[in-house]
Structures are given as C-alpha cells and as structure tokens.
Scaffold this active site. Structure first.
Site, PDB file in Angstrom:
ATOM      1  N   TYR A 187       4.400   5.259  11.198  1.00  0.00           N
ATOM      2  CA  TYR A 187       4.669   3.859  11.537  1.00  0.00           C
ATOM      3  C   TYR A 187       5.504   3.123  10.503  1.00  0.00           C
ATOM      4  O   TYR A 187       5.701   1.929  10.613  1.00  0.00           O
ATOM      5  CB  TYR A 187       3.357   3.102  11.806  1.00  0.00           C
ATOM      6  CG  TYR A 187       2.300   3.223  10.710  1.00  0.00           C
ATOM      7  CD1 TYR A 187       2.352   2.423   9.591  1.00  0.00           C
ATOM      8  CD2 TYR A 187       1.266   4.148  10.840  1.00  0.00           C
ATOM      9  CE1 TYR A 187       1.401   2.529   8.601  1.00  0.00           C
ATOM     10  CE2 TYR A 187       0.293   4.257   9.852  1.00  0.00           C
ATOM     11  CZ  TYR A 187       0.366   3.441   8.733  1.00  0.00           C
ATOM     12  OH  TYR A 187      -0.590   3.548   7.749  1.00  0.00           O
ATOM     13  N   HIS A 220      -3.537   4.423   4.761  1.00  0.00           N
ATOM     14  CA  HIS A 220      -4.666   3.493   4.900  1.00  0.00           C
ATOM     15  C   HIS A 220      -5.931   4.149   4.372  1.00  0.00           C
ATOM     16  O   HIS A 220      -6.674   3.576   3.579  1.00  0.00           O
ATOM     17  CB  HIS A 220      -4.838   3.094   6.357  1.00  0.00           C
ATOM     18  CG  HIS A 220      -6.132   2.378   6.624  1.00  0.00           C
ATOM     19  ND1 HIS A 220      -6.393   1.120   6.125  1.00  0.00           N
ATOM     20  CD2 HIS A 220      -7.235   2.758   7.301  1.00  0.00           C
ATOM     21  CE1 HIS A 220      -7.610   0.759   6.508  1.00  0.00           C
ATOM     22  NE2 HIS A 220      -8.148   1.730   7.208  1.00  0.00           N
ATOM     23  N   ARG A 255       0.862  -1.178   0.000  1.00  0.00           N
ATOM     24  CA  ARG A 255       0.000   0.000   0.000  1.00  0.00           C
ATOM     25  C   ARG A 255       0.896   1.225   0.000  1.00  0.00           C
ATOM     26  O   ARG A 255       1.452   1.596   1.010  1.00  0.00           O
ATOM     27  CB  ARG A 255      -0.877  -0.031   1.258  1.00  0.00           C
ATOM     28  CG  ARG A 255      -2.051   0.922   1.243  1.00  0.00           C
ATOM     29  CD  ARG A 255      -2.668   1.011   2.621  1.00  0.00           C
ATOM     30  NE  ARG A 255      -1.811   1.772   3.494  1.00  0.00           N
ATOM     31  CZ  ARG A 255      -1.668   1.558   4.802  1.00  0.00           C
ATOM     32  NH1 ARG A 255      -2.329   0.594   5.393  1.00  0.00           N
ATOM     33  NH2 ARG A 255      -0.861   2.308   5.519  1.00  0.00           N
TER      34      ARG A 255
END
Lengths: 442, 373
Positions: free
Chosen positions: B279, B270, B266
C-alpha cells in the site's frame, strides 16, 4: 520454534503472521557449510500474506537445509540445522539425531514448552501436560532435497552479493581468515571477470520427457484454477449473446483519439464498453451484486469495481478499477491504462484484485468472435467483448452494407440475476455501443 | 477518485535539528541542554531502536506471536518521554517501546504480552507508565481521567515542583478517527485537566494514509476543542523534548491540556503480520529514510566533537542489550491460565475462586489428550 541437540540447533518454520499454517521457501540465502551470525537472514519465505525474510536465531555453521526452494512447508517443520561454530561443517548431511529418539516420529517436539508456532487453523495441538517431560525427537533428514554440500564458506551478505553479481562462490579465491570468502574477495573477483549474464527468472521448474512436459501447479495458474472451479460449480451460469453494429463506437474512438482532452490516454473500444457497463448498471444494478452464501443474503454493491481481465506472463489476472462508475471518461481511460500496464509488468498487487463487482474481458484482441466467460468468484456478471470486424450488415433500407460488427457475450449468476435483468443489461450495453448518443439517456 | 488524494493544508512545524544535523532556532521553544544531554538522548534512541529490531527478529525466530515495530518513531517517543518527571504518568500505545525505555522499564518486560505469556509486564505504579494499550485511542480517556484525579487531589498548580504532576497520552493518527480521542480532548479542555495529548502521526493507520482520515492537519483539531495545539518534527528529538517539556509544565501549572502532533513516519510494517509494500511506494519510504531520527543526532554529535569511544561503547551496549533480550525471552515462563482469575478483581469473590477451581479441575482432567484447535 527451536530444537537443540548437544551441538546443533534446528530452526523450524515459525508462524510469522498470526495464524498462518504454511509457507513456500522462495530463496535460501545460505548453503550448507556457511557461517551465520545471530539474526543474519538465512531464508526468504512467501506466506499467504507476504514475502518475509527469516533471521537466524543461532550462530554457527549451516549443517543441513531440510527443505528445497520452491517447496511449501507447514509451520513447525524444520528449515535448517545450525551446528556450533566450533565444529567443522558436515561432509555428508549428518543427522542431528539423538540416538534415543524414534525415527518414525516425524513431527518435531520442541525442547521448550511454550511454543508459538503451529496454532493456526487446522493444526492439531496437544494439550500440554504441565508436569510432563518433553520427549526430544528429530526431523528426518532428506538428503535428496538438500543442495549438495559446498566447501566455500561465506557470510550471507557476501553470498548475496555474489549471487547478485552472478558469481559462483567456489571460483572466488578466499583471502580472509581461514577459507572464508569476504566481500573484498568477491569484489576483486568481479573486477576480473566479464559482465554477468542476466539472472534467470523463469517460471516454475519444468520436467520434460520424450512424450510429455510436466509443470508444477502453483502461483497464478493454481489460483486461477481454484477460482474457476469454485465459480463454475457454485454459480449457475447463464450466457447470452448479441451481435451488434458498433460502427458509431469505432467513429467515437477515432474522434476522441484526435481530441486534446484524450491525448495522454489510450482510447479503445474496451474503454467505451467499460463506460457502457457502468451506465447500464444504473438501470440494472442486480448485475453489480453478489450471492453471499454464508449470510444467506444478496449483497447489492453501490459502486462498480470494474475488473479488467489481463493476460500476463504470470497468467490471467483480473485487477479492478475501484469506483469505475464515478469516473469521468478520461479518468476511466487513464485507470484502464495504469491497470493494464501494471498487470503486464507483473506488478499487480493482491489488493488490486480483491473486491471486484463485475468483469470485462476483451477476447476480441485474440481475434475471437465470442465465448462463454466464467464468472470471477464473488461477482454476478462478466461481459466478453468479441473482435470488431468489417461484416456485411443489413441496414434500415434493406441494403447490405459493410459495417463494424462485434458480438457481446454476458454470463451471469442465475441465483442473483434472472433472464429479464440479464437481457436488459446486455441490450443496454449493446445499445450504447451501437449508438453512443444513447448514453445521454442514462 | 479517492479521498486520499485530497490536499492537506500545511501547518507550521517546530524544528530544532534538521535532517542533516544542523541546529536551527524556533521563535517559541528552545533546547538548552549541553552536549552530554544530547549524548544521553542519542543513547536512548539507539537503545530503543535495538530493542525494536531485536524483538522484530525474535518474532521471526518464532519466539513472539506479534511485534509492532517502532522503527522511525524513536525521536518522538524518546523526546517526549524524557520531558516527563518521575511523578508524571504516561499512557502509551502498543508501539511506544521508546517511552517504556525512558521510564526505566526493562525492555524484556515488553515481550511477554506479545508472546501471549502475560497481560503486561510491569506494575504501572513502579514506573509511572501504564501497560501498552491495544484498544486504539482508549488510553486517551484513561489519561484524561487520571489527570482529573490529579487535579482533584490538589497535585496541580500548587507551585511546588515536587508536588505538581502531569499526564501524557500517546496515540497515533489513526486513533484520531476514534470517538474516544474526541471525547478525551473535549473533556480535558472543558475541565482544564493536566494532560498532554501526544499524537505520533506516523502517516498510516495500518494501510490507510492519514489523508484518508482527516481533511485538516491533526493539530488543527485542538482549536475546535479549545486547547492549544503545536505541530513538531517528530523525527527531531530536541524539538520533541522542548515542545513536550513546555506543554507538561503548562499542565503541571494548572493551565490545562495541550495537543502535540509529532509528524513522523512508520518505517516498518504496522506489525510483523503486515506487508506495507502493498500500500505504499518505496520512493516514499526512501524520502523518509533521509529524515532518520538517529542519523541527524549522530551528525550533530560528530560535528560537536563527541569521541569515537562514545559511539563504540554505545554499539557494544546495544549488542549486550540484544543478548539480554534474547536470553530473557527464552526464560519467560509458560503462562498458567488459572492465573487469569487472580486479576479479575482487586479482591477476589467466591464465584471467581469457584470458577478458577473448576478451570483447574477441567484442565487436569484433560491432561495428555489431543484436541483439534
């Protein structure tokens, strides 16, 4: 949310993160008079969640910037007005006003009904009248807040390139269509001039007069202040002190520093104190708990997320080591090293500061004996390590001898921890630092 | 210290096109299409990316409440979806914009649900694709049930290519931590249902890396449930197409389900509400950027002589699609909450209509008043 008049569109601050109410304008990527295409990035904003680039919904000339960099604006407030490309850029910040509108009405009403912005908590919303005709109104134009109009035209990527290179666009000779400065123009200009000076990345703007200096309260300072006020006026603090001979800890530090296993990590009294906290927590887990006022519960945490207070250029930050109590000493040392290096570089992420269960603050590095630390909100204990100095000490044979001595100060939340537990915990930490061999008994 | 550092054993990976655009062979599957078919796939990839980036920008304009970007996962979606036949059926996640594109759904119909204006933009029966599922992993059960229905109706293993059908269920690596997915895999295996489980392993469940969710490669779970598993380069559209085509044919032939793990990444957040820099490292993103699913196909086409005009026309088509999406978003009608009652039952009930009338009466009585939200 958008607003349109005959020849100009106003782009208002959207909610980019599901329920946000405001954002700070970090950097304008465009200035008055710039040409923008749809989806060119026009501004960088910082929300409670992240820094976000906003693309333009419109093509045209930037007519007005409604907000200055550094300002915090509510969702739904106008950011900038973009005029149709066919029109020349404005000279004197013209209002995109519709004459019939009421200047007293500061809150913009969207031309389209199904607005998405401004549904965050706290915002007031009008229950829409399905058959009602929306009244167009306009934003007030505050010319004082808007950077002075400039005649230099350039697209945002070119403007960014110039900014990155430290070039003033007004000095660049435009060879492109009309008077628009192109990438090639900027590169040509860069080739001719001396290397740019380091970009200024100072703190918030400071205003200075003869007798005082005023600094806007924002960023880490603002956050620290809120956290300290919240902690000081919700958790009843008790602080206890103990002065202890830590000569054997100083010897242990020297021994570890010389050992192969610890050659790649920093060994310090802070490390031994951190380990002692984790060990003492086994006997007195109440110090690793939290008062949950909303749930009316005391939450006992199973693992120790040990916060280490660090002074940085941005101010005080308290990142924590997740599961510090399960780390072998060498890994704990590495974790403390990483955490302090990250903090000093100003790269500590919010996630690293969340979820702490106990804090260690080493005020000894400032040459201070002891103090009364204030709890990190949400934690039940904080230990301050004072400076370790050579002091006269009365030994077992009643002789006065020079020893390495320090003072430990423990503050705890008396709602969760009583004097008995707080005292036992502090005595345990002091006992381990006095004789690290005692750690074997934990 | 952290389970995310646990080593994950490697599993073999099917690849037919390398990140630098080189065709390679695999002992089990092959892509036998000609250049025009690859050009068509490239068009799907480019158009899918344009839908995605345009919708992302629409969220930043304030026109959408949320958008889950598919950036980086285009090959997994396009390759697998182009393996479907018209009478097959797909159960997508909320991120499978490329699957909807390949099923002939006007991409502007993807926007309403993320604008809060409708409950999903199309009739699933019209396109052979269900509405995006927001509940993580639940669609794998829907797909398994649908596949069992196909078998019960005799639409599997008849040998008639116009009759035999299959189902594909899309889900992410995070969904494999949901019980639903395990139930679906088990049920489908036991009943030998005609369903392909297509896992887009994009490495993160929001912020949680896949190594924190499973000790073994996801593909290895297939063996435990008793169905074949295959791991494919999810950024390789040719391999995804070939592997899925074979799995769907097995399903149509009555040979049962297959688990495909498409290893992808990805590239974006998100959703538009997420900040992935908190992160994951930029170096990790850079490493995957070098494996971009579009660039490798472009390199292959250039090497095989596709004309500049093809690329220029495609860029113009993508721009036109962007204009179409922006205009269509502006024209989505304001939803009427009273309509929600129309979709509770296939055939409405007296109570349902009564509640609808009460809502309308309340709404009309509240006109023009101000409430704190």
């Amino acid at each position: 949310m958008t607003m349109k008049t005959a020849s100009a569109h106003t782009f208002s601050l959207p909610d980019v993160g599901e329920g946000l109410t405001e954002a700070e304008i970090v950097t304008w990527r465009v200035a008055t008079g710039d040409v923008v295409a749809i989806n060119d990035v026009v501004v960088e904003i910082e929300t409670a969640k992240s820094v976000v680039e906003l693309p333009s919904p419109y093509a045209g000339f930037v007519q007005t910037l409604h907000v200055a960099e550094g300002e915090t604006v509510e969702v739904g407030r106008p950011l900038l007005t973009i005029a149709d490309e066919s029109l020349p850029p404005a000279d004197e910040s013209p209002s995109p006003a519709d004459e019939s509108s009421s200047p007293a009405d500061e809150s913009p009403e969207p031309a389209r009904q199904p607005m998405l912005v401004g549904y965050g908590p706290g915002a007031e919303q009008v229950v829409r009248r399905r058959r009602a005709v929306p009244t167009p109104s306009v934003a007030s134009v505050d010319t004082e807040k808007v950077p002075a109009p400039t005649r230099t035209l350039a697209k945002p990527p070119v403007r960014k390139l110039a900014k990155d290179l430290g070039i003033d666009l007004s000095e660049v000779i435009a060879t492109g269509t009309g008077t628009i400065v192109t990438r090639a123009d900027v590169e040509a200009h860069a080739a001719k001039r001396r290397p740019p000076q380091a970009a200024e990345t100072g703190p918030a703007p400071v205003t200075t007069s003869d007798d005082e200096t005023r600094t806007p309260i924002k960023g880490v300072r603002k956050w620290t202040a809120e956290a300290m006020v919240r902690s000081a006026f919700t958790a009843p603090h008790v602080t206890e002190w103990v002065t202890v001979d830590v000569s054997r800890t100083v010897e242990l530090v020297a021994t570890l520093r010389a050992s192969r296993a610890f050659r790649d990590v920093k060994v310090s009294p802070t490390l031994i104190a951190a380990k002692a906290i984790c060990l003492a927590m086994r006997r007195t887990p109440e110090l690793n708990s939290r008062w949950d006022d909303d749930a009316q519960e005391i939450v006992l945490k199973r693992s120790v997320n040990l916060g280490i207070a660090a002074a940085t250029q941005r101010g005080l930050v308290v990142p924590n080591i997740v599961g510090a109590d399960s780390l072998p000493l060498v890994e704990l040392a590495a974790a403390i090293g990483d955490l302090t290096a990250t903090a000093r570089d100003g790269r500590t992420q919010p996630a690293q500061m969340a979820g702490g269960t106990f804090t260690l603050t080493n005020i000894g590095v400032f040459g201070i004996d002891a103090g009364t630390p204030i709890l990190n909100p949400g934690e039940a204990g904080i230990l301050a390590l004072g400076s370790i100095e050579r002091r006269p000490w009365v030994d077992e044979d009643d002789r006065v001898v020079p020893r390495w001595v320090t003072t430990l100060a423990l503050s705890f939340d008396h709602r969760v921890v009583d004097g008995e537990q707080g005292s036992r915990f502090l005595a345990d930490v002091a006992g381990i630092l006095h004789d690290p061999a005692v750690a074997l008994t934990f | 210290m952290n389970s995310s550092t646990a080593p994950t054993p490697d599993a073999p990976l099917v690849q037919l096109l390398t990140p630098t655009g080189q065709r390679v062979t695999d002992p089990h599957v092959a892509f036998d299409g000609d250049r025009s078919e690859i050009e068509a796939l490239y068009r799907d990839l480019v158009m899918t990316r344009r839908v995605d980036t345009e919708a992302y920008a629409l969220q930043r304009h304030g026109e959408l409440g949320l958008w889950p970007p598919a950036l980086g996962q285009e090959a997994a979606q396009v390759g697998s979806a182009r393996a479907l036949r018209a009478h097959d059926f797909a159960f997508p996640t909320y991120r499978d914009h490329g699957v909807a594109w390949c099923r002939g759904v006007d991409p502007s119909l993807l926007l309403g649900i993320f604008r809060g204006s409708d409950l999903g933009g199309w009739d699933p029966a019209d396109h052979g694709i269900a509405l995006p599922n927001i509940i993580i992993g639940a669609q794998t059960l829907h797909a398994t049930g649908y596949a069992m229905g196909l078998a019960l109706e005799g639409l599997v293993g008849s040998g008639d290519p116009d009759r035999d059908s299959a189902v594909i269920a899309y889900f992410g690596d995070g969904a494999t931590s949901q019980g639903d997915v395990s139930e679906a895999l088990d049920w489908a295996a036991v009943h030998q249902s005609p369903v392909v489980f297509f896992c887009e392993n994009n490495q993160y469940a929001i912020s949680v890396p896949v190594a924190s969710q499973t000790r073994v490669p996801i593909v290895q779970r297939a063996a435990g449930f008793g169905l074949p598993g295959v791991r494919v380069d999810g950024n390789d559209v040719l391999a995804c197409l070939a592997v899925t085509r074979a799995a769907l044919q097995r399903a149509r032939d009555g040979e049962g389900p297959t688990l495909i793990e498409a290893v992808t990444y990805r590239m974006g957040a998100h959703t538009t509400s997420d900040d992935p820099s908190r992160y994951r490292d930029a170096s990790e993103v850079d490493a995957w950027q070098a494996k971009d699913p579009l660039e490798r196909v472009r390199l292959l086409l250039v090497a095989e002589g596709t004309s500049d005009d093809f690329f220029a026309d495609l860029a113009a088509d993508a721009d036109a699609l962007g204009v179409h999406l922006r205009a269509a978003c502006q024209q989505i009608p304001e939803p009427d909450l009273a309509e929600l009652f129309d979709h509770v039952f296939v055939e409405s009930t007296v109570e349902n209509r009564q509640q609808q009338a009460e809502h309308v009466a309340w709404r009309d009585a509240m006109e023009g008043s101000v409430v704190a939200s």
